[in-house]
Design an enzyme around this catalytic site. Structure first.
Site, PDB file in Angstrom:
ATOM      1  CD  GLU A  72      60.346 -10.559  -4.976  1.00 17.15           C
ATOM      2  OE1 GLU A  72      61.148 -11.313  -5.562  1.00 17.15           O
ATOM      3  OE2 GLU A  72      60.684  -9.817  -4.041  1.00 17.15           O
ATOM      4  CG  PHE A  78      67.957   1.155  -1.788  1.00 22.00           C
ATOM      5  CD1 PHE A  78      68.979   0.427  -2.401  1.00 22.00           C
ATOM      6  CD2 PHE A  78      67.134   0.504  -0.883  1.00 22.00           C
ATOM      7  CE1 PHE A  78      69.182  -0.901  -2.098  1.00 22.00           C
ATOM      8  CE2 PHE A  78      67.332  -0.836  -0.575  1.00 22.00           C
ATOM      9  CZ  PHE A  78      68.357  -1.549  -1.192  1.00 22.00           C
ATOM     10  CD  GLN A  79      65.120  -2.846  -2.434  1.00 25.77           C
ATOM     11  OE1 GLN A  79      64.167  -2.617  -1.708  1.00 25.77           O
ATOM     12  NE2 GLN A  79      65.734  -4.031  -2.462  1.00 25.77           N
ATOM     13  CE  LYS A  81      58.888   2.422   4.240  1.00 26.16           C
ATOM     14  NZ  LYS A  81      60.280   2.108   4.591  1.00 26.16           N
ATOM     15  CG  MET A 110      58.801 -27.928 -27.692  1.00 24.24           C
ATOM     16  SD  MET A 110      57.975 -29.265 -28.585  1.00 24.24           S
ATOM     17  CE  MET A 110      56.451 -29.423 -27.657  1.00 24.24           C
TER      18      MET A 110
END
Lengths: 599, 163
Positions: free
Chosen positions: A77, A139-140, A189, A506
């Site tokens: 993602e 969940f999630q 959802k 760097m």
């Protein structure tokens, strides 16, 4: 005839930010997923970068059943947000991201923060658990609105199916107007359930009583600024990313050429004014040119345009432009006098303000004394003759700067260049002279390693006929290397220019200068064989170790127009980025390349 | 310097966290913060008491204004204004002290809301100075518990904060 309308005759968004106007009676009945697709179509969205998951399954089902919005499946993602970001930077249009709840949302946060720091228009749609489960540690489930709040311009938790269209309209409006930025829409959802529908008509306009970005600058302030600008003896124009975002490159060019003053550009602003023009004195700041930084230190009038006085630009604030009166044009009032107190602030759209200023300048008989300006230029020319970007070539070792210069020649200076973060990013900025805006795509504010490859995917999809190169290092590229798979799936022929010095360059450079060469964990041990890795992903890999092979290899790679080529340039490990203003130092205290004197 | 900033913002879930988050993320001080809906139920009025140099307070007002949910803002400290806070304080009240506390309440125009054989609960309204003066006068040994609401404020005269 317009009238206030939604359920019945009158509707107020349940997050009562604004009233929305509808032209006609309701038409189609749509589920939340279908409604989202229609809304994206209405917003002119061509591409959505995303990754499916439980909370967005209904949305993905709606996505599957339509043809107007194309979905690009990334491999993580974070890459979805960077790819959308690259798309936005190259086109000026908002990038759109679709991720699931929980880890989908948290993985997106780095990319959202990257876009936020660089003011990139982006709309991120995240799934959320069903509304009745919110707060139950389902969940999630994560508090996506809470987690993203400090790194978005605004965010929304959709409160009902009925308000979803209004919310999407507002999200695009906020993301793309004023100082742009990322906006998150979190959709539970159950509001996208197939078969559960609302009458749909997308709002034509949006009014938000609490949000009205400025446009025109204040005429009195513009007059004051013009007066100051035309009485300057040692002026410098300092332009930033706001000019690119504000699509004001033409106005900046006209303004700068009319005045004949020197112009320096920030890392984010490169290309708004052509690098090859004689009035350009290079980038300023920590790794800016000697002439730009000294001119900043010596100037008497500083004209800051769409720039935000970032600490990497100003160096030590106490010694910043000690003799200058400062004009500052910015669309964000909060940027004015945040780090540096300015004398003439102008809040407004940079393009509009520059146009107004140019008109006044042309109408005015007053001009800066040509003798003053000529003598200022002769001092600048003297600083330029110091050739601060010169470096020493080597027979055996590839110099990273030389690779960037060769890339410029191979692409005729007209490629879209994305980068990751570190030495290679600075060399790209210093040695690839950008003559056009929207071509230089890098994470300036947040400094996000891993940005370059996914951003290049977004650019390549937005500009299928353009040449796209990602200048990166062997450390950065590994942060989102899995996107090589996405590149194969969508045939994005990005050329990866990996300046491989076997160090986080760097970090190593700072450790060399400030930590007595104690190279703590900056060594990239156990590197993969990038050629085999690239080939495993179905692309072409090239290894280049000899300085004499650089030009030929680039020509060969860019001739493969429809292939991704990973070019592993094994470069000089000891090379540093110069000039450098170290922490706590001012513009006049640069560390210059010691090799330059030998050259 | 102390500033009292009043803002009108959209009365939506998470509005308070946007303001509180801004103060913590940017390292600004909050002395007190009060919030409640106004006569218009879609708007909340928030009053923030903060401390900072002029430069910091200017940034605070700009950053607050920049929040998409903030509709209007005023720094009350820049105009003549009225500041009020309510305090409920439980004080020890025994023997001769009972009468003394009662007298102090009258002087400070407080109200005694609850009485036991050993304590009073006093309600007091005023600005920060007045409330602290009462506590100082009662004396730390006699104060059992303090509950303060935080300040709210409104401009004097015709000036008003409205959308």
């Amino acid at each position: 005839m317009q009238r206030l309308l939604s359920t019945g005759t009158y509707h107020r968004c349940s997050t009562p930010i604004g009233l929305l106007y509808f032209d006609e009676e309701f038409k189609v009945e749509l589920s939340g997923g279908e409604l989202l697709m229609e809304a994206l179509k209405e917003e002119g969205v061509e591409l959505v970068f995303g990754y499916p998951g439980g909370a967005v399954l209904h949305i993905y089902d709606a996505l599957y059943q339509q043809n107007s919005v194309k979905h690009i499946l990334v491999r993580h993602e974070q890459s979805a947000t960077h790819a959308a970001d690259g798309y936005a930077r190259a086109t000026g249009k908002p990038g759109v991201v679709l991720v699931t709840s929980g880890p989908g949302a948290t993985n997106a946060v780095t990319g959202i923060a990257t876009a936020f720091m660089d003011s990139i228009p982006m709309v991120v749609i995240s799934g959320q658990v069903q509304s009745r489960f919110i707060g139950s540690d389902a969940f999630q489930e994560v508090d996506c609105v809470g987690i993203t709040r400090p790194c978005v311009k605004h965010n929304f938790l959709v409160e009902s199916l009925e308000t979803m269209a209004d919310t999407i309209k507002q999200a695009f409006h906020v993301a793309t107007t004023g100082r742009p930025g990322p906006v998150v829409i979190d959709i539970p959802k159950d509001f996208t359930t197939p078969g559960v529908t609302v009458p749909f008509e997308y709002p034509k306009t949006v009014e938000m009583r609490s949000y009205s970005p400025p446009t025109q600058g204040h005429p009195g302030q513009i007059r004051k600024a013009v007066d100051l600008i035309l009485s300057a003896k040692q002026p410098v124009i300092y332009s930033g990313g706001g000019v690119v975002l504000g699509n004001a490159s033409e106005q900046l060019r006209a303004f700068t050429r009319e005045l004949g003053y020197p112009i320096t550009q920030t890392l984010m602003g490169l290309g708004a004014y052509p690098a090859s023009d004689k009035q350009n004195i290079g980038m300023l700041g920590m790794h800016g040119t000697y002439e730009a930084n000294i001119a900043m230190h010596e100037c008497d009038v500083l004209i800051a345009i769409g720039a935000r006085f970032d600490d990497r630009v100003t160096g030590e604030i106490d010694s910043f432009c000690p003799n200058a009166k400062i004009v500052h044009i910015d669309i964000d009032p909060a940027s004015i006098s945040k780090n540096v107190t300015v004398d003439v602030p102008i809040v407004g759209d940079v393009g509009m303000v520059l146009t107004a200023m140019l008109e006044q300048i042309k109408a005015s008989e007053k001009r800066a004394d040509p003798a003053d300006i000529a003598s200022w230029w002769s001092r600048i020319n003297e600083w330029q003759s110091d050739k601060c970007l010169d470096y020493q070539l080597d027979d055996k070792l590839i110099k990273p700067q030389a690779v960037v210069e060769a890339l410029w020649r191979e692409t005729k200076g007209d490629a879209y260049i994305t980068s990751d973060v570190g030495q290679h990013q600075m060399w790209a900025a210093q040695y690839y002279g950008f003559d056009n805006p929207n071509r230089w795509i890098n994470s300036g504010g947040l400094g996000t390693m891993g940005f370059g490859l996914p951003a290049a995917i977004g650019v390549a999809l937005a500009k299928p006929d353009a040449t796209v190169a990602c200048i990166t290092g062997e450390a950065s590229i590994q942060m989102c290397i899995q996107e090589l798979s996405t590149c194969l799936q969508y045939s994005t022929p990005v050329k990866i220019i990996c300046l491989n010095n076997r160090y986080m360059g760097m970090v190593r450079q700072w450790q060399e200068f400030a930590y007595e060469k104690r190279y703590s964990h900056s060594y990239m041990d156990a590197l993969p064989d990038f050629i085999k890795l690239t080939e495993a992903y179905g692309h072409v890999g090239m290894n280049i170790e000899n300085p004499n092979d650089v030009e030929g290899a680039l020509a060969e790679a860019f001739a493969m127009k429809d292939r991704l080529v990973f070019m592993n340039f094994v470069t000089d490990q000891s090379e540093n980025v110069y000039p450098m203003i170290e922490a706590g130092k001012g513009h006049h205290e640069m560390r210059l390349n010691p090799a330059r004197e030998l050259a | 310097m102390r500033h009292v900033i009043s803002i009108l913002m959209e009365n939506e879930s998470g509005a308070l966290s946007r303001v509180a988050g801004l103060f913590s993320a940017r390292g600004y001080n909050i002395e007190s913060l009060t919030v409640a809906p106004t006569d218009d139920a879609t708007l909340s009025r928030m009053t923030i008491v903060t401390n900072g140099t002029e430069r910091v307070v200017e940034q605070i007002t700009k950053q607050l204004n920049k929040l998409v949910s903030v509709a209007k803002l005023t720094d009350l400290t820049e105009v003549p204004f009225i500041e009020r806070e309510i305090m409920l304080v439980k004080v020890r009240a025994v023997d001769a002290g009972r009468e003394e506390i009662k007298r102090l309440c009258d002087i400070f125009r407080g109200k005694i809301l609850d009485v036991t054989d050993a304590s009073y609960v006093v309600e007091l309204t005023g600005d920060d100075h007045k409330l602290r003066a009462f506590l100082d006068t009662v004396g730390g040994d006699n104060v059992i518990e303090v509950a303060r609401s935080g300040a709210t404020g409104i401009a004097r005269g015709d000036k008003s904060l409205k959308v």
